[in-house]
Scaffold this motif. Structure first.
Motif, short mmCIF file in Angstrom:
data_model
loop_
_atom_site.label_atom_id
_atom_site.label_comp_id
_atom_site.label_asym_id
_atom_site.label_seq_id
_atom_site.Cartn_x
_atom_site.Cartn_y
_atom_site.Cartn_z
N MET A 52 114.06 -26.94 135.20
CA MET A 52 112.77 -26.52 135.59
C MET A 52 113.91 -25.00 134.74
SD MET A 52 110.84 -28.45 136.06
CE MET A 52 111.46 -29.89 136.15
N LEU A 53 113.12 -24.23 133.97
CA LEU A 53 113.20 -23.19 133.59
C LEU A 53 113.17 -21.67 134.48
CD1 LEU A 53 110.56 -20.70 133.74
CD2 LEU A 53 109.84 -21.89 131.86
N THR A 54 113.22 -22.39 135.69
CA THR A 54 113.40 -21.60 137.82
C THR A 54 114.58 -21.49 138.09
OG1 THR A 54 111.99 -23.18 138.23
CG2 THR A 54 111.54 -20.62 138.35
N MET A 74 113.34 -28.89 131.13
CA MET A 74 111.99 -29.37 130.93
C MET A 74 111.58 -28.01 130.53
SD MET A 74 109.12 -31.02 132.61
CE MET A 74 107.34 -30.44 132.57
N ALA A 75 111.92 -27.43 129.49
CA ALA A 75 111.18 -26.60 128.58
C ALA A 75 112.48 -26.52 127.49
CB ALA A 75 111.85 -25.02 129.36
N VAL A 76 112.28 -25.42 126.24
CA VAL A 76 112.20 -25.12 125.56
C VAL A 76 113.22 -24.48 124.65
CG1 VAL A 76 110.54 -23.76 123.93
CG2 VAL A 76 112.09 -25.18 123.16
N GLY A 77 113.24 -23.28 126.36
CA GLY A 77 113.55 -21.68 126.44
C GLY A 77 114.57 -22.40 126.82
N LEU A 78 116.44 -21.95 126.48
CA LEU A 78 117.63 -22.26 127.46
C LEU A 78 118.21 -20.87 128.03
CD1 LEU A 78 118.38 -24.50 124.14
CD2 LEU A 78 117.86 -25.22 126.80
N VAL A 99 107.49 -30.92 120.80
CA VAL A 99 106.00 -30.82 121.35
C VAL A 99 105.81 -29.84 122.36
CG1 VAL A 99 107.15 -32.90 122.41
CG2 VAL A 99 107.51 -30.95 123.99
N LEU A 100 106.00 -28.45 122.38
CA LEU A 100 104.98 -27.68 122.85
C LEU A 100 104.24 -26.23 122.00
CD1 LEU A 100 107.63 -25.43 122.86
CD2 LEU A 100 108.12 -26.19 125.68
N THR A 101 105.16 -26.64 120.66
CA THR A 101 104.39 -25.42 119.85
C THR A 101 103.13 -25.50 119.34
OG1 THR A 101 107.07 -26.11 118.52
CG2 THR A 101 105.21 -25.06 117.31
N ALA A 236 107.20 -15.05 124.94
CA ALA A 236 108.21 -15.56 124.56
C ALA A 236 108.99 -15.48 126.38
CB ALA A 236 109.65 -15.35 123.41
N ARG A 237 109.98 -14.70 126.51
CA ARG A 237 110.54 -14.46 127.66
C ARG A 237 110.22 -12.84 128.02
NH1 ARG A 237 110.36 -18.86 127.96
NH2 ARG A 237 111.83 -20.59 128.77
N GLY A 238 110.17 -13.04 128.87
CA GLY A 238 109.80 -11.34 129.95
C GLY A 238 110.39 -10.11 128.83
N PRO A 284 99.85 -16.38 133.31
CA PRO A 284 101.04 -16.70 134.69
C PRO A 284 101.99 -17.87 133.76
CG PRO A 284 99.18 -17.35 135.53
CD PRO A 284 98.85 -16.68 134.65
N HIS A 285 102.18 -17.69 132.73
CA HIS A 285 103.44 -18.26 131.87
C HIS A 285 103.07 -19.32 132.05
CE1 HIS A 285 107.44 -18.76 131.63
NE2 HIS A 285 107.58 -19.76 130.47
N LEU A 286 101.74 -19.95 130.47
CA LEU A 286 101.36 -20.79 130.55
C LEU A 286 101.21 -21.75 128.97
CD1 LEU A 286 98.03 -19.47 132.19
CD2 LEU A 286 99.34 -20.64 133.68
N ALA A 296 103.78 -34.16 127.24
CA ALA A 296 104.50 -34.78 126.42
C ALA A 296 106.18 -33.52 127.12
CB ALA A 296 104.55 -34.17 125.15
N MET A 297 106.34 -32.71 127.36
CA MET A 297 107.78 -32.13 127.80
C MET A 297 108.50 -32.78 128.20
SD MET A 297 106.57 -28.17 128.56
CE MET A 297 108.18 -27.47 128.67
N ALA A 298 107.70 -33.50 129.87
CA ALA A 298 108.98 -34.05 130.75
C ALA A 298 108.78 -35.75 129.93
CB ALA A 298 107.36 -34.92 132.01
C1 GLV Z 1 108.68 -21.79 128.89
O1 GLV Z 1 108.29 -21.26 128.69
C2 GLV Z 1 110.03 -22.85 127.75
O2 GLV Z 1 110.51 -22.67 127.52
O3 GLV Z 1 109.11 -23.94 127.87
#
Ligand code: GLV
Ligand code: GLV
Length: 324
Positions: A52-54, A74-78, A99-101, A236-238, A284-286, A296-298
């Motif tokens: 996860m992104l965490t 399971m995120a687009v951000g890397l 898939v999350l665009t 995007a990101r904080g 909260p990051h939704l 779809a992401m999973a």
């Molecule tokens: C969510 O923030 C993601 O990167 O998928």
């Protein structure tokens, strides 16, 4: 020997079924972020990690993972993954673009509209029992239709936001390292330096990835360039925004309002100054949080693991050079 797949959080939908076709699953069962010590301990036996992104996938973790061949976020951000460290070890890194665009772009518009039309203040006002007779001067906001949007980072999500903005009759400006001729042609979008975009835009929306170059892109100086009537939306990101500078800008009305799906730090404590500002909406990051998009992401992240373990190109790989 069967491959071992470490899964750091129970994914929704059919992802575990997909994963089980490629190996045995070591699932972190608690419904909370996997403890770092557990992650370091259990990655030692893993051929793949579904994360996860965490979860921070850094050199220290990779040093503890001699068998690891696949990392699937399971995120687009890397920004939670040291991509170079993975590449130098021949580890393929998957993520979930595409898939999350649309879901994220929908949320960006909701936030932009919420910031411009003071939806958060309106909700607070009604809930507080302050709603009296109709007032001509109550919570007057900024126009969205026919205004100018400034999209910071014209990737997939930025382009999907721009298409929605075009539907509102907005003029579209964008900034970022590369020109996007297709979007310029499709929507009449104009590329600008960030400084000029900030001066010209009525509504600034951040969709750029977090990298060393974009850290605190929206600094105190950047906020000073914006119009006093402008809104700032971040999906995007904080850390793209200097939080202290944003608090100051909102307090002193250097800009009209902000709407944040992501913050720095994240989560925010309930006494954080951002949460005491009437002109700031925080959620909260939704961005990708719909039933369909999360499933779809999973699934995509699971298919990336299966392909990666078979030594085949993943559907969405961030470092395809590992296939050399
Ligand atoms: C969510 O923030 C993601 O990167 O998928
Ligand atoms: C993510 O999908 C992006 O490129 O904006």
């Amino acid at each position: 020997m069967a491959s071992s797949i470490l899964v750091t959080r129970r994914p929704p939908g059919t992802a575990l079924d997909i994963l089980s076709s490629a190996g045995s699953i070591d699932l972190w069962e608690p419904d909370e972020i996997m403890l770092r010590v557990e992650l370091v301990r259990r990655v030692a036996e893993a051929d793949a990690v579904y994360c996860m992104l965490t979860d921070h996938i850094d050199s220290e973790l990779l040093d503890a993972a001699p068998r690891l061949r696949v990392v699937s976020n399971m995120a687009v951000g890397l920004d939670n993954i040291d991509l170079e460290a993975c590449t130098s070890r021949g580890i393929a890194v998957g993520h979930t673009p595409g898939v999350l665009t649309e879901a994220t772009a929908d949320l960006a518009m909701a936030l932009l509209l919420g910031a411009a039309r003071r939806i958060g203040e309106g909700i607070d006002y009604v809930r507080a029992g302050s709603w009296g007779e109709f007032r001509l001067d109550l919570l007057l906001g900024q126009e969205v239709h026919s205004s100018t949007i400034g999209v910071v980072g014209m990737g997939r999500i930025g382009a999907a936001v721009a298409r929605r903005a075009a539907g509102f009759g907005m003029s579209i400006l964008y900034s970022g390292p590369s020109r996007k001729p297709a979007i310029e042609q499709e929507l009449g979008a104009q590329h600008h330096r960030l400084d000029d975009l900030l001066r010209l835009a009525d509504h600034v929306v951040i969709t750029a990835p977090l990298t060393p170059e974009t850290h605190h892109l929206i600094s105190e100086d950047a906020l000073r360039l914006m119009k006093p009537t402008a809104t700032l939306t971040n999906v995007a990101r904080g850390p793209l925004v200097d939080t202290a500078a944003l608090v100051d800008a909102l307090q002193n009305r250097l800009i009209a309002s902000a709407a944040l799906d992501v913050t720095d730090p994240e989560p925010l404590s309930s006494d954080h100054p951002l949460l005491s500002l009437p002109n700031c909406i925080v959620i909260p990051h939704l961005g990708s949080a719909t039933l369909k998009t999360r499933a779809a992401m999973a699934d995509l992240a699971a298919r990336n693991v299966v392909l990666g373990l078979r030594g085949k190109p993943m559907e969405a790989c961030a470092n395809p050079e590992v296939y050399g």
